[in-house]
Scaffold this active site. Structure first.
Site, PDB file in Angstrom:
ATOM      1  N   CYS A  12      -2.020  -1.898 -16.269  1.00 17.10           N
ATOM      2  CA  CYS A  12      -2.649  -0.576 -16.405  1.00 17.10           C
ATOM      3  C   CYS A  12      -1.557   0.414 -16.810  1.00 17.10           C
ATOM      4  O   CYS A  12      -0.366   0.084 -16.789  1.00 17.10           O
ATOM      5  CB  CYS A  12      -3.282  -0.158 -15.080  1.00 17.10           C
ATOM      6  SG  CYS A  12      -2.070   0.026 -13.766  1.00 17.10           S
ATOM      7  N   HIS A  41       2.884  -6.759  -8.091  1.00 16.24           N
ATOM      8  CA  HIS A  41       2.416  -7.971  -7.403  1.00 16.24           C
ATOM      9  C   HIS A  41       2.328  -9.130  -8.384  1.00 16.24           C
ATOM     10  O   HIS A  41       1.252  -9.659  -8.646  1.00 16.24           O
ATOM     11  CB  HIS A  41       1.048  -7.715  -6.748  1.00 16.24           C
ATOM     12  CG  HIS A  41       1.126  -6.775  -5.598  1.00 16.24           C
ATOM     13  ND1 HIS A  41       0.148  -5.879  -5.284  1.00 16.24           N
ATOM     14  CD2 HIS A  41       2.098  -6.574  -4.686  1.00 16.24           C
ATOM     15  CE1 HIS A  41       0.509  -5.171  -4.230  1.00 16.24           C
ATOM     16  NE2 HIS A  41       1.698  -5.574  -3.862  1.00 16.24           N
ATOM     17  N   GLU A 126       0.161   2.895  -0.921  1.00 16.62           N
ATOM     18  CA  GLU A 126      -0.301   4.146  -1.532  1.00 16.62           C
ATOM     19  C   GLU A 126      -0.885   5.080  -0.467  1.00 16.62           C
ATOM     20  O   GLU A 126      -0.642   6.294  -0.475  1.00 16.62           O
ATOM     21  CB  GLU A 126      -1.359   3.860  -2.608  1.00 16.62           C
ATOM     22  CG  GLU A 126      -1.827   5.134  -3.300  1.00 16.62           C
ATOM     23  CD  GLU A 126      -3.030   4.912  -4.208  1.00 16.62           C
ATOM     24  OE1 GLU A 126      -3.104   3.866  -4.885  1.00 16.62           O
ATOM     25  OE2 GLU A 126      -3.900   5.794  -4.234  1.00 16.62           O
ATOM     26  N   CYS A 190      -9.014   6.119  -9.738  1.00 13.44           N
ATOM     27  CA  CYS A 190      -8.534   5.857 -11.101  1.00 13.44           C
ATOM     28  C   CYS A 190      -9.518   4.901 -11.776  1.00 13.44           C
ATOM     29  O   CYS A 190      -9.989   3.945 -11.155  1.00 13.44           O
ATOM     30  CB  CYS A 190      -7.154   5.224 -11.008  1.00 13.44           C
ATOM     31  SG  CYS A 190      -6.699   4.292 -12.441  1.00 13.44           S
ATOM     32  N   SER A 218      -1.918 -10.686  -5.753  1.00  7.88           N
ATOM     33  CA  SER A 218      -2.429  -9.448  -6.354  1.00  7.88           C
ATOM     34  C   SER A 218      -3.908  -9.269  -5.992  1.00  7.88           C
ATOM     35  O   SER A 218      -4.767 -10.046  -6.427  1.00  7.88           O
ATOM     36  CB  SER A 218      -2.259  -9.521  -7.881  1.00  7.88           C
ATOM     37  OG  SER A 218      -3.179  -8.674  -8.517  1.00  7.88           O
ATOM     38  N   ASN A 220      -6.065  -7.050  -6.893  1.00 10.32           N
ATOM     39  CA  ASN A 220      -7.017  -6.750  -7.974  1.00 10.32           C
ATOM     40  C   ASN A 220      -7.289  -7.978  -8.835  1.00 10.32           C
ATOM     41  O   ASN A 220      -8.376  -8.137  -9.373  1.00 10.32           O
ATOM     42  CB  ASN A 220      -6.577  -5.507  -8.767  1.00 10.32           C
ATOM     43  CG  ASN A 220      -5.486  -5.789  -9.761  1.00 10.32           C
ATOM     44  OD1 ASN A 220      -5.757  -6.232 -10.871  1.00 10.32           O
ATOM     45  ND2 ASN A 220      -4.238  -5.554  -9.378  1.00 10.32           N
TER      46      ASN A 220
HETATM   47  S1  SF4 Z   1      -3.592   4.750 -10.265  1.00 10.88           S
HETATM   48 FE1  SF4 Z   1      -4.596   3.530 -11.867  1.00 10.88          FE
HETATM   49  S2  SF4 Z   1      -3.215   3.618 -13.636  1.00 10.88           S
HETATM   50 FE2  SF4 Z   1      -2.080   4.293 -11.816  1.00 10.88          FE
HETATM   51  S3  SF4 Z   1      -1.055   2.436 -11.063  1.00 10.88           S
HETATM   52 FE3  SF4 Z   1      -2.957   2.631  -9.933  1.00 10.88          FE
HETATM   53  S4  SF4 Z   1      -4.448   1.401 -11.117  1.00 10.88           S
HETATM   54 FE4  SF4 Z   1      -2.681   1.773 -12.446  1.00 10.88          FE
END
Ligand code: SF4
Length: 286
Positions: A12, A41, A126, A190, A218, A220
């Site tokens: 991304c 990851h 995060e 996002c 990972s 995702n």
């Molecule tokens: S916020 Fe979106 S673009 Fe930014 S690192 Fe995470 S998934 Fe990727």
């Protein structure tokens, strides 16, 4: 055999940017540089980064003035940034701009004396970082059930971990709407994750076989693999090209490929090249 790569497969924007910053920093530094936690990851890409001079540390304790620290795309809390400054470290801040935005909004809500609510996984880096920006009175909830257990507050300010689903955000917000005088919501989700999933799902429905590429660690990528499987199409999750087997392609006329946000292009291309070689061999022998 047709090989189709899903749209939005692989890195991304935020991860691509973090990689670029890390490789540039490694190139320009005569000494090792450090990342606070693995930058990505994906074990193969982490290995490549290590070979380029980026070492992983779990905290700043062992670093000394003049060392370079890279903050990964998930970001970190203000205390850690302050500590890095106080130690005289060079900071390469690769926090994704979308995460920075969420951090700024959490901070504004705290300054405006809202009860800040972060929707996300409490132990995710995060969210740990976001919590630091949201001041002392912050609640982290994963879902509507968590939200329903909280005491009532008059003014609620909400931000979400960037990878949350819109559906979950809506459900949590509706709990607070029923209980509070004022609910201020910032949609900090996002779209990269949702777009990748949507494209993978659409492709899975039109092929005979899906190959999902990405680290087994990972989240995702694992989610992409399970979404593809849910469509009923035969799906393999692999980390590298060496895991593919020729026998998978028997009686297959369309293969779909997708990859998680932390899967580099070079790994995706290796898989595509291997499939093309096998396809040519099949054509020759038939
Ligand atoms: S916020 Fe979106 S673009 Fe930014 S690192 Fe995470 S998934 Fe990727």
């Amino acid at each position: 055999m047709k090989i189709i790569l899903a749209e939005n497969a692989g890195f991304c924007f935020g991860v691509k940017r973090a990689m670029k910053l890390a490789f540039e920093a490694a190139k320009n530094s005569p000494t090792p540089i450090y990342s606070l936690g693995p930058l990505i990851h994906n074990p193969q890409q982490v290995q490549l980064l290590t070979q380029s001079g980026v070492q992983v540390v779990s905290d700043l304790d062992s670093l000394t003035s003049g060392d370079t620290i890279i903050i990964r795309s998930h970001g970190t809390n203000p205390e850690t940034l302050q500590k890095a400054k106080c130690k005289g470290l060079n900071i390469v801040n690769a926090t994704c701009p979308f995460v920075v935005k969420a951090q700024e909004l959490a901070q504004i809500l705290a300054q405006e004396e809202y009860q800040v609510v972060i929707i996300g996984e409490g132990n995710h880096p995060e969210v740990i970082g976001l919590t630091g920006f949201a001041g002392e009175n912050v609640w982290v909830v994963e879902n509507a059930e968590d939200a329903a257990k909280l005491p009532e507050k008059k003014r609620i300010g909400i931000v979400a971990q960037t990878t949350q689903s819109l559906d979950n955000l809506r459900k949590v917000v509706s709990v607070f709407l029923g209980e509070s005088d004022e609910v201020k919501v910032f949609n900090t989700i996002c779209h990269a994750t949702a777009l990748r999933q949507k494209a993978a799902l659409a492709l899975a429905k039109e092929v005979d076989l899906m190959i999902v590429i990405g680290g087994y660690n990972s989240a995702n990528t694992n989610r992409l693999a399970s979404l593809c499987k849910e469509t009923g199409v035969h799906t393999y999750h692999i980390e590298t090209v060496n895991e593919i087997e020729k026998s998978w392609l028997k009686n297959i006329s369309k293969v779909g490929i997708t990859a998680g946000a932390s899967t580099p292009d070079w790994i995706i291309n290796e898989v595509i090249e291997r499939l093309k070689i096998w396809e040519q061999e099949c054509t020759k022998n038939s």
